[in-house]
Design a protein around this motif. Structure first.
Motif, PDB file in Angstrom:
ATOM      1  N   PHE A   1       0.888  -1.162   0.000  1.00 35.42           N
ATOM      2  CA  PHE A   1       0.000   0.000   0.000  1.00 35.42           C
ATOM      3  C   PHE A   1       0.925   1.210   0.000  1.00 35.42           C
ATOM      4  CE2 PHE A   1      -3.114   2.518   2.950  1.00 35.42           C
ATOM      5  CZ  PHE A   1      -3.530   3.292   1.881  1.00 35.42           C
ATOM      6  N   LEU A   2       1.039   1.893  -1.135  1.00 36.75           N
ATOM      7  CA  LEU A   2       2.038   2.932  -1.322  1.00 36.75           C
ATOM      8  C   LEU A   2       1.387   4.299  -1.482  1.00 36.75           C
ATOM      9  CD1 LEU A   2       4.246   1.164  -4.054  1.00 36.75           C
ATOM     10  CD2 LEU A   2       4.362   0.892  -1.553  1.00 36.75           C
ATOM     11  N   GLY A   3       2.035   5.343  -0.972  1.00 39.88           N
ATOM     12  CA  GLY A   3       1.511   6.684  -1.146  1.00 39.88           C
ATOM     13  C   GLY A   3       2.354   7.723  -0.434  1.00 39.88           C
ATOM     14  N   LYS A   4       1.906   8.951  -0.504  1.00 40.05           N
ATOM     15  CA  LYS A   4       2.495  10.030   0.281  1.00 40.05           C
ATOM     16  C   LYS A   4       1.681  10.164   1.562  1.00 40.05           C
ATOM     17  CE  LYS A   4       3.223  14.959   0.663  1.00 40.05           C
ATOM     18  NZ  LYS A   4       3.005  16.313   0.109  1.00 40.05           N
ATOM     19  N   PRO A   5       2.288   9.945   2.718  1.00 36.17           N
ATOM     20  CA  PRO A   5       1.496   9.886   3.953  1.00 36.17           C
ATOM     21  C   PRO A   5       1.054  11.251   4.454  1.00 36.17           C
ATOM     22  CG  PRO A   5       3.820   9.540   4.432  1.00 36.17           C
ATOM     23  CD  PRO A   5       3.697   9.620   2.942  1.00 36.17           C
ATOM     24  N   LEU A   6      -0.203  11.297   4.888  1.00 38.40           N
ATOM     25  CA  LEU A   6      -0.750  12.399   5.672  1.00 38.40           C
ATOM     26  C   LEU A   6      -0.990  11.889   7.091  1.00 38.40           C
ATOM     27  CD1 LEU A   6      -3.461  13.725   3.177  1.00 38.40           C
ATOM     28  CD2 LEU A   6      -1.191  14.715   3.577  1.00 38.40           C
ATOM     29  N   TYR A   7      -1.078  12.788   8.036  1.00 35.53           N
ATOM     30  CA  TYR A   7      -1.416  12.381   9.402  1.00 35.53           C
ATOM     31  C   TYR A   7      -2.084  13.553  10.112  1.00 35.53           C
ATOM     32  CZ  TYR A   7       2.808  14.960  10.663  1.00 35.53           C
ATOM     33  OH  TYR A   7       3.759  15.949  10.818  1.00 35.53           O
ATOM     34  N   ASP A   8      -2.836  13.256  11.145  1.00 37.55           N
ATOM     35  CA  ASP A   8      -3.530  14.266  11.944  1.00 37.55           C
ATOM     36  C   ASP A   8      -2.644  14.693  13.108  1.00 37.55           C
ATOM     37  OD1 ASP A   8      -5.729  13.918  10.290  1.00 37.55           O
ATOM     38  OD2 ASP A   8      -6.630  12.406  11.603  1.00 37.55           O
ATOM     39  N   GLU A   9      -2.548  15.982  13.302  1.00 37.99           N
ATOM     40  CA  GLU A   9      -1.778  16.470  14.446  1.00 37.99           C
ATOM     41  C   GLU A   9      -2.603  16.449  15.725  1.00 37.99           C
ATOM     42  OE1 GLU A   9       0.006  20.199  13.542  1.00 37.99           O
ATOM     43  OE2 GLU A   9       1.229  19.369  11.917  1.00 37.99           O
ATOM     44  N   GLU A  10      -3.923  16.473  15.567  1.00 36.23           N
ATOM     45  CA  GLU A  10      -4.818  16.298  16.705  1.00 36.23           C
ATOM     46  C   GLU A  10      -6.033  15.518  16.227  1.00 36.23           C
ATOM     47  OE1 GLU A  10      -7.423  20.227  17.117  1.00 36.23           O
ATOM     48  OE2 GLU A  10      -5.278  20.694  17.221  1.00 36.23           O
ATOM     49  N   SER A  11      -6.697  14.850  17.145  1.00 36.25           N
ATOM     50  CA  SER A  11      -7.859  14.057  16.740  1.00 36.25           C
ATOM     51  C   SER A  11      -8.926  14.982  16.176  1.00 36.25           C
ATOM     52  CB  SER A  11      -8.403  13.239  17.909  1.00 36.25           C
ATOM     53  OG  SER A  11      -8.801  14.086  18.972  1.00 36.25           O
ATOM     54  N   THR A  12      -9.641  14.487  15.167  1.00 36.32           N
ATOM     55  CA  THR A  12     -10.549  15.361  14.437  1.00 36.32           C
ATOM     56  C   THR A  12     -11.891  14.699  14.199  1.00 36.32           C
ATOM     57  OG1 THR A  12     -10.908  16.439  12.283  1.00 36.32           O
ATOM     58  CG2 THR A  12      -9.412  14.578  12.318  1.00 36.32           C
ATOM     59  N   ILE A  13     -12.919  15.516  14.156  1.00 36.33           N
ATOM     60  CA  ILE A  13     -14.272  15.013  13.973  1.00 36.33           C
ATOM     61  C   ILE A  13     -14.446  14.336  12.623  1.00 36.33           C
ATOM     62  CG2 ILE A  13     -15.091  17.234  13.079  1.00 36.33           C
ATOM     63  CD1 ILE A  13     -17.764  16.668  14.484  1.00 36.33           C
ATOM     64  N   ILE A  14     -13.737  14.809  11.588  1.00 39.16           N
ATOM     65  CA  ILE A  14     -13.922  14.207  10.268  1.00 39.16           C
ATOM     66  C   ILE A  14     -13.367  12.789  10.208  1.00 39.16           C
ATOM     67  CG2 ILE A  14     -13.962  16.426   9.085  1.00 39.16           C
ATOM     68  CD1 ILE A  14     -11.127  15.812   8.078  1.00 39.16           C
ATOM     69  N   HIS A  15     -12.541  12.421  11.191  1.00 35.25           N
ATOM     70  CA  HIS A  15     -12.033  11.051  11.294  1.00 35.25           C
ATOM     71  C   HIS A  15     -12.589  10.354  12.529  1.00 35.25           C
ATOM     72  CE1 HIS A  15      -8.378  12.563   8.761  1.00 35.25           C
ATOM     73  NE2 HIS A  15      -9.432  12.274   8.013  1.00 35.25           N
ATOM     74  N   HIS A  16     -13.711  10.843  13.015  1.00 29.00           N
ATOM     75  CA  HIS A  16     -14.395  10.251  14.169  1.00 29.00           C
ATOM     76  C   HIS A  16     -13.472  10.160  15.380  1.00 29.00           C
ATOM     77  CE1 HIS A  16     -17.629   9.302  11.378  1.00 29.00           C
ATOM     78  NE2 HIS A  16     -16.764   8.687  10.610  1.00 29.00           N
ATOM     79  N   TYR A  17     -12.568  11.130  15.510  1.00 27.16           N
ATOM     80  CA  TYR A  17     -11.630  11.204  16.627  1.00 27.16           C
ATOM     81  C   TYR A  17     -10.808   9.921  16.782  1.00 27.16           C
ATOM     82  CZ  TYR A  17     -14.367  15.339  17.680  1.00 27.16           C
ATOM     83  OH  TYR A  17     -15.004  16.557  17.584  1.00 27.16           O
ATOM     84  N   ALA A  18     -10.470   9.322  15.652  1.00 29.70           N
ATOM     85  CA  ALA A  18      -9.666   8.096  15.680  1.00 29.70           C
ATOM     86  C   ALA A  18      -8.273   8.380  16.235  1.00 29.70           C
ATOM     87  CB  ALA A  18      -9.559   7.521  14.267  1.00 29.70           C
ATOM     88  N   PHE A  19      -7.707   7.397  16.926  1.00 23.86           N
ATOM     89  CA  PHE A  19      -6.363   7.473  17.492  1.00 23.86           C
ATOM     90  C   PHE A  19      -6.216   8.731  18.350  1.00 23.86           C
ATOM     91  CE2 PHE A  19      -6.259   5.373  13.351  1.00 23.86           C
ATOM     92  CZ  PHE A  19      -5.722   4.127  13.688  1.00 23.86           C
ATOM     93  N   ALA A  20      -7.215   8.953  19.200  1.00 24.29           N
ATOM     94  CA  ALA A  20      -7.289  10.197  19.974  1.00 24.29           C
ATOM     95  C   ALA A  20      -6.049  10.410  20.846  1.00 24.29           C
ATOM     96  CB  ALA A  20      -8.546  10.191  20.841  1.00 24.29           C
ATOM     97  N   GLU A  21      -5.457   9.343  21.366  1.00 21.50           N
ATOM     98  CA  GLU A  21      -4.311   9.490  22.255  1.00 21.50           C
ATOM     99  C   GLU A  21      -3.050   9.872  21.492  1.00 21.50           C
ATOM    100  OE1 GLU A  21      -3.856   6.034  24.655  1.00 21.50           O
ATOM    101  OE2 GLU A  21      -5.787   6.272  25.662  1.00 21.50           O
ATOM    102  N   ASN A  22      -2.952   9.450  20.228  1.00 24.38           N
ATOM    103  CA  ASN A  22      -1.774   9.758  19.408  1.00 24.38           C
ATOM    104  C   ASN A  22      -2.184   9.766  17.941  1.00 24.38           C
ATOM    105  OD1 ASN A  22       0.749  10.206  18.388  1.00 24.38           O
ATOM    106  ND2 ASN A  22       1.581   8.188  18.910  1.00 24.38           N
ATOM    107  N   PRO A  23      -2.913  10.789  17.493  1.00 24.63           N
ATOM    108  CA  PRO A  23      -3.466  10.786  16.138  1.00 24.63           C
ATOM    109  C   PRO A  23      -2.412  10.740  15.041  1.00 24.63           C
ATOM    110  CG  PRO A  23      -3.791  12.914  17.189  1.00 24.63           C
ATOM    111  CD  PRO A  23      -3.314  11.986  18.250  1.00 24.63           C
ATOM    112  N   SER A  24      -1.201  11.247  15.307  1.00 25.78           N
ATOM    113  CA  SER A  24      -0.180  11.295  14.251  1.00 25.78           C
ATOM    114  C   SER A  24       0.395   9.919  13.925  1.00 25.78           C
ATOM    115  CB  SER A  24       0.953  12.238  14.651  1.00 25.78           C
ATOM    116  OG  SER A  24       1.633  11.756  15.794  1.00 25.78           O
ATOM    117  N   ILE A  25       0.069   8.912  14.717  1.00 21.35           N
ATOM    118  CA  ILE A  25       0.642   7.587  14.492  1.00 21.35           C
ATOM    119  C   ILE A  25       0.070   6.925  13.242  1.00 21.35           C
ATOM    120  CG2 ILE A  25      -1.027   6.233  15.850  1.00 21.35           C
ATOM    121  CD1 ILE A  25       1.344   4.628  16.945  1.00 21.35           C
ATOM    122  N   PHE A  26      -1.138   7.293  12.849  1.00 22.04           N
ATOM    123  CA  PHE A  26      -1.787   6.642  11.714  1.00 22.04           C
ATOM    124  C   PHE A  26      -1.603   7.471  10.453  1.00 22.04           C
ATOM    125  CE2 PHE A  26      -5.452   5.640   8.984  1.00 22.04           C
ATOM    126  CZ  PHE A  26      -5.263   4.272   8.857  1.00 22.04           C
TER     127      PHE A  26
END
Length: 498
Positions: free
Chosen positions: A152-177
Motif C-alpha cells: 500500500f504505497l503513497g504520500k502519507p498524511l497524518y492528523d496532528e490532533e484528533s478530528t471530527i472528520i475522522h471520528h476522533y480516531a487514534f485520539a491518544e496519538n493521532p499522528s501515528i496513523f
C-alpha cells in the motif's frame, strides 16, 4: 457492488475529481527531447516491470467539465506510454465503470478490479485530476517493490490532533496513523487488491458514512493492524512541477489555476445564509466583517425577522438540527419572483467561512444550464445502494437548472428537522443527478485537516467557529485577490503559516 463479470456495466468514458485549482501536465509524454525519450525507453525496457502490468484508475466524476478533463488526462497518459513502449497500460475512468453510485468510494470497486486484472497485472495506481505523472520514474518506483507481496504505497498524511472528520480516531496519538494524499497518486499491489476484494465480497462493508475517503480506505486496509500500513514513497509528491524539490518526483502538481474563462460575475450568484435568532448577534456579525461584502445578492433566512440585519422569516420554525424545511423554502424562493433571477444559488450556514471570489473562479468551469450540485461530497451507505450528498456546512452550490429539476421532481422533506443535505442527496440520487465533488469546500475547520493536504490547496470554504477566531481564520485562509495563484506566493505562505 460491481458484478463479477468485468464486461457488465463497463463503459468507455471518463472524468476526474476536481481536487484543486491545478491542471495535469504529463511531462514525459510531451517532451520533444529525443535523447531523453530514448533514455526513458531504456529505463522501461530494463525494468522488471512491464507497463502493461500497471492499471491506472483516474478517480473521475460524471459532470461534463470533469469528463472533458478526464478524457484529456487519459489521452496524455496513453501518449506518454506510447512514447516509451508499444505496449500501453490500461487507463480506467472510475465514473464510467458502472452505474453504481458507490464506485467513487473505491472499496466497492475492488471485486471488479480483482476479477478483471488480478491475473495479468501487478499494480493498481489511482490518480486525481491534479496528479502530474512522469511514467519512467513511476515505473522505477514500483519496480523497487516485490509485486508478489502486499503493498500500500503513497504520500502519507497524518492528523496532528484528533478530528471530527475522522471520528476522533487514534485520539491518544493521532499522528501515528498515516493515510495517503490522493493528489500524489497511490498504489495497491495486486495481491493486496485480490485479498481485499475477497474480504469485501465475504464481509459487508460496515461504515454508514463516507466522509474522508482517503482516511477510511487506509483504515480498511490496515484492518486494526492485521493488514499492511501505508508505505511512504518519497517519489510520490505534491510539490509544484517546476519546484527544485520535485526533480526526484514521479508525481507532482502544476501550480496554475485552471483556465476555464473569466470568473463568473458576482451578479450571477445568489447567496442564502441560514441562521436563527439566537445566532443573530454571535455569527451574523462575523459574516458582515468577512465575506458579506463580496456578495452582490445575499439574504439571511431566520425564524425571526430582524430589520437591523436584515433577516427574512420564511415561516419555517427553527429546528436544533437538520433544517430541511428551511432549505427547501430557500429553493422555492430562489425560483420565485421575490428575488433576482441568477444562474447560481449558494446555500451556507451562518458559521460558514467562504471566499466568494474563489467560488467565482471555480464556477467558470461549470455550465449553469446543466443540473450542477457542487461542494464537498459525502456518502451514505454507498456499499448498500445508498447515495452521495453535498455536505451543507462547507456550502452547497446549485445551478438554476438543478433547483428546477429538484423541485419539479416532487421531492420533499419528511420533516422540517430532517438533514437537508442528506435529503437533497436522496433527491439527486432518485433523479440520477451527480453530486459533484470539490475538496476546496470544507465541512470543518482548518485544524481538522492534515497540514500537507491543505498546503497544496487554494481553499474556498471552512465551517464551524468552535474554539477558533473565525475572523482570523478567514483572513489567513480565505482573504485574497479574485484569482489566487500559487506562483504568486499563496501556497508558499500557506505551507509556512501552517
Amino acid at each position: 457492488m460491481l458484478p463479477n463479470n468485468p464486461h457488465v456495466g463497463h463503459k468507455v468514458a471518463g472524468c476526474l475529481v476536481f481536487l484543486s485549482f491545478f491542471h495535469i501536465d504529463f511531462a514525459a509524454g510531451s517532451s520533444g527531447k529525443g535523447s531523453q525519450s530514448r533514455d526513458d525507453m531504456h529505463v522501461i525496457h530494463n525494468s522488471q516491470l512491464d507497463l502493461r502490468e500497471i492499471v491506472f484508475v483516474i478517480q473521475s466524476q460524471s459532470n461534463s467539465f470533469h469528463v472533458r478533463q478526464a478524457e484529456r488526462r487519459k489521452a496524455d497518459l496513453l501518449k506518454q506510454a506510447h512514447s516509451l513502449t508499444e505496449k500501453p497500460p490500461v487507463v480506467l475512468l472510475l465514473h464510467s465503470l458502472s452505474d453504481n453510485e458507490g464506485d467513487w468510494s473505491i472499496l466497492p470497486l475492488l471485486p471488479y478490479l480483482s476479477y478483471s486484472f488480478g491475473k495479468n497485472s501487478s499494480w493498481i495506481v489511482f490518480l486525481e485530476e491534479e496528479t502530474n505523472v512522469k511514467m519512467t520514474k513511476l515505473v522505477q518506483v514500483l519496480a523497487k517493490f516485490d509485486k508478489n507481496k502486499e503493498w500500500f504505497l503513497g504520500k502519507p498524511l497524518y492528523d496532528e490532533e484528533s478530528t471530527i472528520i475522522h471520528h476522533y480516531a487514534f485520539a491518544e496519538n493521532p499522528s501515528i496513523f498515516k493515510y495517503p494524499d490522493f493528489a500524489a497518486a497511490w498504489a495497491l499491489s495486486i495481491p493486496l487488491v485480490v485479498r481485499l476484494a475477497n474480504k469485501v465480497r465475504d464481509e459487508p462493508l460496515k461504515s454508514d458514512f463516507t466522509i474522508d475517503l482517503k482516511h477510511e480506505v487506509a483504515l480498511y486496509i490496515w484492518d486494526n493492524g492485521k493488514g499492511p500500513h501505508l508505505i511512504a514513497v518519497p517519489e510520490l509528491c505534491t510539490e509544484p512541477e517546476d519546484s527544485p524539490q520535485a526533480q526526484h518526483c514521479a508525481t507532482t502538481l502544476n501550480n496554475e489555476p485552471p483556465l476555464c474563462g473569466e470568473p463568473v460575475n458576482k451578479e450571477d450568484i445568489f447567496v442564502a445564509v441560514k441562521t436563527c435568532q439566537k445566532f443573530h448577534s454571535e455569527r451574523v456579525p462575523v459574516i458582515k466583517k468577512t465575506w458579506e461584502k463580496d456578495a452582490f445578492f445575499l439574504e439571511y433566512y431566520s425564524d425571526h425577522a430582524d430589520p437591523s440585519i436584515p433577516t427574512i422569516n420564511l415561516g419555517v420554525p427553527n429546528t436544533e438540527r437538520g433544517h430541511c424545511g428551511k432549505t427547501f423554502a430557500i429553493l422555492e424562493r430562489f425560483l420565485s419572483s421575490a428575488v433576482p433571477k441568477t444562474k447560481w444559488l449558494l446555500v451556507v450556514d451562518d458559521d460558514t467561512l467562504i471566499s466568494l471570489p474563489r467560488l467565482q473562479v471555480l464556477l467558470s468551469c461549470y455550465d449553469p444550464s446543466e443540473p450542477v450540485c457542487l461542494g464537498e461530497r459525502y456518502g451514505y451507505s454507498l456499499s448498500q445502494g445508498g447515495y452521495s450528498y453535498i455536505t451543507g456546512g462547507g456550502g452547497m452550490v446549485f445551478s438554476r437548472e438543478a433547483v428546477v429539476q429538484l423541485l419539479n421532481s416532487g421531492c420533499k422533506c419528511y420533516s422540517n428537522d430532517a438533514p437537508d443535505d442528506m435529503v437533497l442527496g436522496m433527491c439527486l440520487n432518485a433523479l440520477r443527478l451527480p453530486a459533484t465533488h470539490s475538496p476546496l469546500f470544507h465541512q470543518a475547520r482548518p485544524e481538522d485537516y492534515a497540514r500537507d493536504f491543505l498546503a497544496h490547496q487554494v481553499p474556498i470554504s471552512f465551517h464551524k467557529h468552535w474554539n477558533i477566531d473565525p475572523i482570523a481564520v478567514f483572513n489567513k485562509w480565505l482573504k485574497d485577490d479574485l484569482r489566487p495563484k500559487a506562483s504568486d506566493g499563496f501556497n508558499k505562505s500557506a505551507k509556512t503559516e501552517l
